[in-house]
Design a protein around this motif. Sequence first.
Motif, PDB file in Angstrom:
ATOM      1  N   GLU A 163       0.831  -1.212   0.000  1.00  8.60           N
ATOM      2  CA  GLU A 163       0.000   0.000   0.000  1.00  8.60           C
ATOM      3  C   GLU A 163       0.860   1.254   0.000  1.00  8.60           C
ATOM      4  O   GLU A 163       0.561   2.232  -0.708  1.00  8.60           O
ATOM      5  N   TYR A 166       2.494   1.673  -3.499  1.00 13.16           N
ATOM      6  CA  TYR A 166       1.546   2.011  -4.562  1.00 13.16           C
ATOM      7  C   TYR A 166       0.852   3.353  -4.310  1.00 13.16           C
ATOM      8  O   TYR A 166       0.825   4.223  -5.190  1.00 13.16           O
ATOM      9  N   GLN A 167       0.318   3.527  -3.130  1.00 10.32           N
ATOM     10  CA  GLN A 167      -0.506   4.699  -2.845  1.00 10.32           C
ATOM     11  C   GLN A 167       0.306   5.937  -2.487  1.00 10.32           C
ATOM     12  O   GLN A 167      -0.067   7.048  -2.884  1.00 10.32           O
ATOM     13  N   GLU A 194      -1.617  -7.876  -2.654  1.00 10.30           N
ATOM     14  CA  GLU A 194      -2.138  -6.534  -2.374  1.00 10.30           C
ATOM     15  C   GLU A 194      -1.739  -5.544  -3.458  1.00 10.30           C
ATOM     16  O   GLU A 194      -2.546  -4.697  -3.869  1.00 10.30           O
ATOM     17  N   ARG A 197      -3.862  -6.161  -6.395  1.00 12.73           N
ATOM     18  CA  ARG A 197      -5.248  -5.771  -6.104  1.00 12.73           C
ATOM     19  C   ARG A 197      -5.425  -4.273  -6.259  1.00 12.73           C
ATOM     20  O   ARG A 197      -6.467  -3.795  -6.745  1.00 12.73           O
ATOM     21  N   LEU A 198      -4.405  -3.513  -5.891  1.00 14.58           N
ATOM     22  CA  LEU A 198      -4.464  -2.059  -5.995  1.00 14.58           C
ATOM     23  C   LEU A 198      -4.360  -1.583  -7.442  1.00 14.58           C
ATOM     24  O   LEU A 198      -4.675  -0.432  -7.743  1.00 14.58           O
TER      25      LEU A 198
END
Length: 383
Positions: A163, A166-167, A194, A197-198
């Motif tokens: 996360e 990516y974010q 994950e 999924r993102l």
Amino acid sequence: MGVSGLRSWTAKIVLLAFTVVLTLGMAGCQSGSEDVIYIGLANPMSGDNAWVGETKVRGVRLAVKMVNEEGGIEGREVKVIVEDTAGDASQAVQVAKKLAENSGVVAIIGNWYSTCALAALPTYDEYGVPLVTDAASEDLSNASKNIFRICLTTSQMGEQVAEYMYQIMGHREVATAYPMIDFGIGVNEAFVAEFERLGGTVLTQEAYVPETRDFSSQITKISELEPDAIFFGGYYTACAMFAKQADRAGLDVPMYGTDAVNAEDLVTLGGEAVEGVTFVGYFDPAHEYTGTEEFVTAFKQEYGMEPDSWAALAFDSANLILEGIRQEGATREGVRTFLTDVVEFPGIAGPVTFLDSGNCERQLTVLTIRDGRIVPAELQWEG
């Protein structure tokens, strides 16, 4: 007095003397058990990860010292019994049994390596001794009513790093490298799932055996695919070697890792090659929770060094047990009851609440190597 009478009288004297000695001995044992409360510490004090055991001992001893300087708990002194697992599962079982058989030990802190915790689990259950673990990251969910984990599971950690990459950092095409052990496989699987999924793409997943010293094949494959970042799911020693070899090969992309690379020796071993390596941890003095500043000051005064995540988690582990003793009594059952019910315990590495599974939920801190030092990353979690 005849011979038989003399023998009878002598026997009575011997029996009386034995009774007095036995009574005094029992009184001494009872006095010792009543006056002292013991906390066991089971961690590697020898071998490649002895540094972990050492820093965790510092954190626990500091917490205990603070309590004893205030008069102990209801006038009783607290002591720590340190045992060496050497990071070996069979030795961890022996240590668990040794500590558990000591009825004065109300709780145990430890096991570095999930394999050690899993191997020792039947012993904890047999003796009903609660274990607070800060490094067993494999999935032990609902494995025992006696295990309480203040660190994250492998899955939770892999997901959080994914996360963040990516974010927060905006990476979209990455490569991974991980050791073929339970921890490495688990954290890599969680990261990949994950990240994809993102919406991200994992170009390649490069596995290696733990004994690997030459990462040229993995580095060559990754270089050919030109990812914009690498997730490294191994330990700090391998990370340092990988980074140095990648640097020599001209592979210049950001590298991220888990708390397994969060060690001062990463800098010592990796030198300039690990500059900019980013990873997660549980503690940062700049993120102040209740008692954080006091802990850092006391740790520096006691040991002449900065505390790391492992010292902080060990300090919190000890304080959880100590508070359990205060509130529920100096028994294994009392400590287990407290840990089961505790909500938002004010740890210096963040509040702690244990779930029914024995796990906890917490947000990791992001750290990086800058100018040869481990410091907070400029970009942290949003909110």
